[in-house]
Design a protein around this motif. Structure first.
Motif, PDB file in Angstrom:
ATOM      1  N   GLY A 140       0.813  -1.208   0.000  1.00 23.53           N
ATOM      2  CA  GLY A 140       0.000   0.000   0.000  1.00 23.53           C
ATOM      3  C   GLY A 140       0.844   1.254   0.000  1.00 23.53           C
ATOM      4  N   PRO A 141       0.319   2.328  -0.564  1.00 15.16           N
ATOM      5  CA  PRO A 141       1.073   3.582  -0.628  1.00 15.16           C
ATOM      6  C   PRO A 141       1.213   4.224   0.741  1.00 15.16           C
ATOM      7  N   HIS A 142       2.202   5.084   0.861  1.00 13.44           N
ATOM      8  CA  HIS A 142       2.392   5.880   2.077  1.00 13.44           C
ATOM      9  C   HIS A 142       1.595   7.170   1.905  1.00 13.44           C
ATOM     10  N   ASN A 143       0.374   7.155   2.394  1.00 14.65           N
ATOM     11  CA  ASN A 143      -0.517   8.282   2.121  1.00 14.65           C
ATOM     12  C   ASN A 143      -0.054   9.583   2.757  1.00 14.65           C
ATOM     13  N   HIS A 144       0.697   9.490   3.859  1.00 13.48           N
ATOM     14  CA  HIS A 144       1.243  10.718   4.442  1.00 13.48           C
ATOM     15  C   HIS A 144       2.267  11.342   3.503  1.00 13.48           C
ATOM     16  N   GLN A 145       3.029  10.505   2.758  1.00 13.46           N
ATOM     17  CA  GLN A 145       3.963  11.038   1.764  1.00 13.46           C
ATOM     18  C   GLN A 145       3.217  11.702   0.617  1.00 13.46           C
ATOM     19  N   ILE A 146       2.145  11.055   0.163  1.00 12.03           N
ATOM     20  CA  ILE A 146       1.380  11.602  -0.956  1.00 12.03           C
ATOM     21  C   ILE A 146       0.736  12.928  -0.567  1.00 12.03           C
ATOM     22  N   GLY A 147       0.197  13.011   0.650  1.00 11.11           N
ATOM     23  CA  GLY A 147      -0.373  14.271   1.118  1.00 11.11           C
ATOM     24  C   GLY A 147       0.672  15.366   1.206  1.00 11.11           C
ATOM     25  N   ALA A 148       1.845  15.019   1.745  1.00  5.76           N
ATOM     26  CA  ALA A 148       2.929  16.003   1.852  1.00  5.76           C
ATOM     27  C   ALA A 148       3.420  16.419   0.479  1.00  5.76           C
ATOM     28  N   LEU A 149       3.466  15.470  -0.463  1.00  3.89           N
ATOM     29  CA  LEU A 149       3.883  15.797  -1.825  1.00  3.89           C
ATOM     30  C   LEU A 149       2.888  16.749  -2.481  1.00  3.89           C
ATOM     31  N   ALA A 150       1.599  16.541  -2.225  1.00  6.35           N
ATOM     32  CA  ALA A 150       0.591  17.459  -2.769  1.00  6.35           C
ATOM     33  C   ALA A 150       0.828  18.881  -2.278  1.00  6.35           C
ATOM     34  N   VAL A 151       1.198  19.024  -1.008  1.00  7.55           N
ATOM     35  CA  VAL A 151       1.505  20.347  -0.456  1.00  7.55           C
ATOM     36  C   VAL A 151       2.714  20.952  -1.162  1.00  7.55           C
ATOM     37  N   ALA A 152       3.779  20.151  -1.314  1.00 14.08           N
ATOM     38  CA  ALA A 152       4.989  20.645  -1.967  1.00 14.08           C
ATOM     39  C   ALA A 152       4.718  21.065  -3.410  1.00 14.08           C
ATOM     40  N   LEU A 153       3.883  20.292  -4.117  1.00 12.56           N
ATOM     41  CA  LEU A 153       3.578  20.616  -5.508  1.00 12.56           C
ATOM     42  C   LEU A 153       2.743  21.886  -5.619  1.00 12.56           C
ATOM     43  N   LYS A 154       1.955  22.175  -4.601  1.00 10.72           N
ATOM     44  CA  LYS A 154       1.243  23.465  -4.595  1.00 10.72           C
ATOM     45  C   LYS A 154       2.242  24.609  -4.428  1.00 10.72           C
ATOM     46  N   GLN A 155       3.230  24.419  -3.551  1.00 14.19           N
ATOM     47  CA  GLN A 155       4.248  25.449  -3.354  1.00 14.19           C
ATOM     48  C   GLN A 155       5.117  25.621  -4.597  1.00 14.19           C
TER      49      GLN A 155
END
Length: 436
Positions: free
Chosen positions: A259-274
């Motif tokens: 399974g994916p590391h959803n905390h990483q995916i959420g954090a990546l979404a934040v970084a991609l917004k920045q």
């Protein structure tokens, strides 16, 4: 059984003071040192907040394997759309998988998606600036590598074409971990490059990237892949479409990951917004400008750089003309709170050091500050050369000269004073346990 308030809602400092203390010491190390490892960076508090969030509690994000995914699905979809937006990609022509745990698994998933056992791949070997995941073999084994001119350090694209026609690789890998120049992507199939580089998407079918380096996100990876109709081509069936989407997604899960590391995916979404802010675009340009400034300073001191400069976020300092090895300079710099990493320079032995600018640029440093860093590196090289001259070239003898060395202690004090004058992303220096 302990109540939830006792085990589940108590601070790290109370639950594990030993780990908390080590974490505080690591914060001090980061803000008092000069981070020059090209594959390191400092992320934002917002990314750290998402990374250490309740998303850690949730498993696989695609129904029907697990239920309760309505918000997890939204987060992953948002992350994917932001990834395409960040790289200016048409969602009808490109897709992206944001589940890889890091870029090495992303690379292997890309290989798994498009290659069969015994298929040939072609790319830079490690001594030429490539990455271990690009198929490096030791000197005793076979290897197919893009040719690098041993004198200039540049890739010889004509020679590369000759080799490709000779060996007919199924996949050509364009990317590396220690190549200081931009890439000619035309006719190549895979990349490992991120922001402010030449655009690989015009020519490549699959593009992988790490997320914690120049993107300033969490430690993860992404795989971009072409989708939709293929352009007309002789010998190709009409209405042919790219078939990478299912192959890439299946390679990531269930072939290679759970399974994916959803905390990483959420954090990546934040970084991609920045990433899509004007401030980040200015940062990306400053990373390159700082690398040029540092390279020019070192060359101004008479030092040799591979390719005589840089077009990206790193410089590769060739120490062979000085009679030094990268491991000695790396070791001495570490004692002075400067982190660099030894690197091969057209040979397996670490004849140089790789120096990157993303992390210290994240702390607000500009060209003049990197000239000061260049002066610190010049001092480190001078001390290293002096110790080697006095104690000898053997590492066991050289190490004796590192003990209680006044010059190293003076350099460390200057480095800590310099680095401590800049802000730190991710946490407030005023709230650290160890401030001095």
């Amino acid at each position: 059984m302990d109540p939830v308030t006792a085990w589940g809602n108590t601070s790290l400092e109370s639950v594990d003071p030993e780990i908390h203390d080590l974490l505080e010491k690591e914060k001090r190390r980061q803000c008092r040192g000069i981070e020059l490892i090209a594959s390191e960076n400092f992320t934002s508090f917002a990314v750290i907040e998402a990374l250490g969030s309740a998303l850690t509690n949730k498993g696989y994000a695609r129904k029907p394997l697990l239920r309760g995914n309505e918000y997890i699905d939204q987060i992953e979809n948002l992350c994917r759309s932001r990834a395409l937006e960040a790289f200016h990609l048409d969602p009808t022509k490109w897709g992206v998988n944001v589940q890889p745990y890091s870029c090495s698994p992303a690379n292997f998933a890309a290989y798994t998606a498009v290659l069969q056992p015994h298929d040939r791949i072609m790319g830079l070997d490690l001594p030429s600036g490539g990455h271990l995941t690009h198929g490096y073999y030791t000197s005793g084994g076979k290897k197919i590598s893009a040719t690098v001119n041993s004198q200039t350090g540049y890739i010889d694209y004509d020679r590369l074409e000759e080799k490709a026609l000779d060996f007919r690789p199924k996949l050509i890998i364009c990317g590396g971990s220690a190549y200081p120049r931009d890439w000619d992507y035309k006719g190549l199939d895979l990349s490992l490059i991120s922001v402010e580089a030449a655009n690989p998407f015009e020519y490549c079918d699959i593009v992988t990237t790490t997320t914690h380096k120049s993107l300033r996100g969490p430690r993860a990876g992404m795989i971009f892949y072409r989708k939709g109709p293929k352009p007309p081509k002789k010998g190709q069936p009409e209405n042919a479409v790219y078939d990478f989407e299912d192959k890439v997604n299946f390679a990531v899960f269930p072939s290679l990951q759970g399974g994916p590391h959803n905390h990483q995916i959420g954090a990546l979404a934040v970084a991609l917004k920045q990433v899509q802010t004007p401030g980040f675009k200015a940062y990306a340009k400053q990373v390159k400008a700082n690398a040029v400034a540092l390279g020019n300073y070192l060359m101004g001191q008479g030092y040799k750089l591979v390719t005589e400069g840089t077009e990206n976020h790193l410089v590769l300092w060739d120490l062979r003309p000085l009679g030094l090895t990268g491991n000695k300079v790396e070791k001495l710099c570490d004692l002075a709170n400067i982190t660099v990493n030894k690197n091969a320079v057209s040979a397996l032995a670490p004849g140089g050091v790789r120096i990157g600018t993303p992390a210290m640029t994240s702390r607000g440093l500009v060209e003049k500050d990197f000239e000061q860093i260049g002066e610190f590196l010049h001092r480190a090289e001078t001390i290293t050369l002096s110790i080697q001259k006095e104690y000898g070239k053997l590492l066991k003898d050289f190490n004796k000269g590192l003990v209680n060395n006044k010059d190293i202690e003076a350099l460390k004090a200057d480095v800590e004073k310099f680095s401590g004058s800049f802000d730190m992303p991710g946490f407030l220096m005023s709230e650290m346990k160890y401030k001095d």
